[in-house]
Design a protein around this motif. Sequence first.
Motif, PDB file in Angstrom:
ATOM      1  N   TYR A   1     -57.418  -4.642  -2.523  1.00 13.51           N
ATOM      2  CA  TYR A   1     -57.192  -4.113  -3.869  1.00 13.51           C
ATOM      3  C   TYR A   1     -56.881  -2.621  -3.816  1.00 13.51           C
ATOM      4  O   TYR A   1     -57.294  -1.923  -2.897  1.00 13.51           O
ATOM      5  N   ARG A   2     -56.126  -2.153  -4.827  1.00 20.53           N
ATOM      6  CA  ARG A   2     -55.798  -0.739  -4.951  1.00 20.53           C
ATOM      7  C   ARG A   2     -56.267  -0.224  -6.306  1.00 20.53           C
ATOM      8  O   ARG A   2     -56.138  -0.916  -7.318  1.00 20.53           O
ATOM      9  N   ARG A   3     -56.790   0.996  -6.304  1.00 22.70           N
ATOM     10  CA  ARG A   3     -57.332   1.545  -7.544  1.00 22.70           C
ATOM     11  C   ARG A   3     -56.216   1.893  -8.520  1.00 22.70           C
ATOM     12  O   ARG A   3     -55.186   2.456  -8.139  1.00 22.70           O
ATOM     13  N   LEU A   4     -56.431   1.530  -9.769  1.00 20.27           N
ATOM     14  CA  LEU A   4     -55.511   1.896 -10.836  1.00 20.27           C
ATOM     15  C   LEU A   4     -55.463   3.418 -10.945  1.00 20.27           C
ATOM     16  O   LEU A   4     -56.493   4.088 -10.800  1.00 20.27           O
ATOM     17  N   PRO A   5     -54.286   4.016 -11.180  1.00 20.06           N
ATOM     18  CA  PRO A   5     -54.239   5.479 -11.347  1.00 20.06           C
ATOM     19  C   PRO A   5     -55.237   5.963 -12.399  1.00 20.06           C
ATOM     20  O   PRO A   5     -55.445   5.313 -13.427  1.00 20.06           O
ATOM     21  N   LYS A   6     -55.841   7.090 -12.140  1.00 20.36           N
ATOM     22  CA  LYS A   6     -56.913   7.590 -13.000  1.00 20.36           C
ATOM     23  C   LYS A   6     -56.445   7.867 -14.414  1.00 20.36           C
ATOM     24  O   LYS A   6     -57.211   7.741 -15.380  1.00 20.36           O
ATOM     25  N   ASP A   7     -55.166   8.243 -14.585  1.00 14.96           N
ATOM     26  CA  ASP A   7     -54.689   8.590 -15.923  1.00 14.96           C
ATOM     27  C   ASP A   7     -54.177   7.381 -16.713  1.00 14.96           C
ATOM     28  O   ASP A   7     -53.714   7.529 -17.843  1.00 14.96           O
ATOM     29  N   TRP A   8     -54.274   6.188 -16.149  1.00 14.94           N
ATOM     30  CA  TRP A   8     -53.833   4.994 -16.867  1.00 14.94           C
ATOM     31  C   TRP A   8     -54.870   4.564 -17.894  1.00 14.94           C
ATOM     32  O   TRP A   8     -55.984   5.099 -17.951  1.00 14.94           O
ATOM     33  N   ILE A   9     -54.488   3.580 -18.711  1.00 14.60           N
ATOM     34  CA  ILE A   9     -55.313   3.124 -19.830  1.00 14.60           C
ATOM     35  C   ILE A   9     -55.479   1.609 -19.731  1.00 14.60           C
ATOM     36  O   ILE A   9     -54.551   0.891 -19.339  1.00 14.60           O
ATOM     37  N   ILE A  10     -56.655   1.142 -20.110  1.00 14.96           N
ATOM     38  CA  ILE A  10     -56.918  -0.291 -20.185  1.00 14.96           C
ATOM     39  C   ILE A  10     -56.924  -0.679 -21.661  1.00 14.96           C
ATOM     40  O   ILE A  10     -57.680  -0.114 -22.473  1.00 14.96           O
ATOM     41  N   ALA A  11     -56.049  -1.606 -22.046  1.00 12.78           N
ATOM     42  CA  ALA A  11     -55.969  -2.097 -23.425  1.00 12.78           C
ATOM     43  C   ALA A  11     -56.521  -3.522 -23.465  1.00 12.78           C
ATOM     44  O   ALA A  11     -56.303  -4.311 -22.538  1.00 12.78           O
ATOM     45  N   LEU A  12     -57.249  -3.835 -24.554  1.00 11.98           N
ATOM     46  CA  LEU A  12     -57.899  -5.131 -24.655  1.00 11.98           C
ATOM     47  C   LEU A  12     -57.682  -5.761 -26.018  1.00 11.98           C
ATOM     48  O   LEU A  12     -57.575  -5.059 -27.033  1.00 11.98           O
ATOM     49  N   THR A  13     -57.652  -7.088 -26.034  1.00 11.37           N
ATOM     50  CA  THR A  13     -57.724  -7.857 -27.278  1.00 11.37           C
ATOM     51  C   THR A  13     -58.727  -8.977 -27.078  1.00 11.37           C
ATOM     52  O   THR A  13     -58.874  -9.489 -25.964  1.00 11.37           O
ATOM     53  N   ASP A  14     -59.431  -9.344 -28.135  1.00 14.47           N
ATOM     54  CA  ASP A  14     -60.214 -10.583 -28.091  1.00 14.47           C
ATOM     55  C   ASP A  14     -60.496 -11.036 -29.516  1.00 14.47           C
ATOM     56  O   ASP A  14     -60.567 -10.222 -30.439  1.00 14.47           O
ATOM     57  N   VAL A  15     -60.622 -12.333 -29.681  1.00 13.49           N
ATOM     58  CA  VAL A  15     -60.862 -12.923 -30.993  1.00 13.49           C
ATOM     59  C   VAL A  15     -62.350 -12.829 -31.310  1.00 13.49           C
ATOM     60  O   VAL A  15     -63.182 -13.374 -30.572  1.00 13.49           O
ATOM     61  N   LYS A  16     -62.695 -12.148 -32.385  1.00  8.95           N
ATOM     62  CA  LYS A  16     -64.086 -12.082 -32.822  1.00  8.95           C
ATOM     63  C   LYS A  16     -64.487 -13.443 -33.398  1.00  8.95           C
ATOM     64  O   LYS A  16     -63.698 -14.092 -34.074  1.00  8.95           O
TER      65      LYS A  16
END
Length: 395
Positions: free
Chosen positions: A28-43
């Motif tokens: 595995y390789r680390r995601l660049p530090k300045d990147w963003i994780i976006a999420l969706t989920d159904v409540k």
Amino acid sequence: MSSVSPMTFVERLPLIHSMRDAVDPGVYRRLPKDWIIALTDVKGSTENLAQGRYKEVNGVGVAAIAAVRNLHKPEEIPFVFGGDGATFCLPPERRGEVENVLRASRRMAQKDFNLELRIGMVPHADIIAQGREVRVARLKLSDWVTQTMFLGGGLEEADRMVKDPRPDNPYRINELGASQADFTGLECRWENIPSRHGETVAYIFRALGSEQRRASILRRLIVLVEDIYGDDEEAHPLHMGGLKLARKSALVKVEHYVRTFGQNSIKRWSYGKYLRLQIAVGRFIMKHGLKFAGADWSHYKEDLIAHADYRKIDDCLRFVLSGTAEQRIKLLDAVREQFAPEELVFGHHVSNAAIMTCVIDNYEREHLHFVDGAAGGYALAAKEMKASMKKLAES
């Protein structure tokens, strides 16, 4: 602007060829530090699933995948489907555009399906500050399609941060603002795929402890699963005889509504007619193995099975497997016998079929198919796993 483009980052990711390789932290390789994780989920997904709305719950999650991928084409971005939502990794310069896409996805889910889609974004730097990180690898499904895998605990941490109930949670995306999305590619045209062996089971396993300990646990677990369920072909939840295009309009409601979201009633009606015609044509050309619309349909179903997203790692290990009740009981008994509760927590959900929602770039080779267990799948397996984690924390 990020120093690493999506195309460059994904192309440089290690390419792995088996699930046994996928548990090795070294690939595995680390995601660049300045990147963003976006999420969706159904409540409230559990309540919606209890009402039989599993196709809608799956569909709005895959719709967001289609829309975010359309925004980035031809670049590939790391993402994963979780049953009742999805997670994406993106460079910082795309933040505003992806926010618009996720707002549109949320509004589509609310207006057309009466589902509440939680949406959020977490900077990778904030996750690293919490002592976790997002690391990514690619599993090769075929010469045309790969699937991203995740370790490092970063996705779990991002999920926790977005779900923090504080009213001023900075990681929730403001619902006010522009919203625009292109859901082209989302398709949902297949009937449920019955298990060849009696059961289709969605499993989620979460290993605990240090990174090396977790890797060792997951490696042992994968060997155990393969020993009991057999090879990929034997345990695959999809099979040629079970792939049947839908005949009832209710089964293609998700695609119909998603693909025409925001359009007028005439366009929505027209797409419904067009969709049923496409299905009728598809049934004929696949039966006869014809070449049509730039694709050779004699191998489409084989490619579909090869391109199925039915096993993955997103800090947890997930499978949707076809097997017998005896195999399920044997696996769960072996897991309880060989792993202590403080080493491994898990959840599972049993049904008699798989469901599938698809993202199509082109019909010839580039298409990906997201598989879940019918009537609850991953979402209900996750509920059981969370109950086990709570019990462990209290003990």
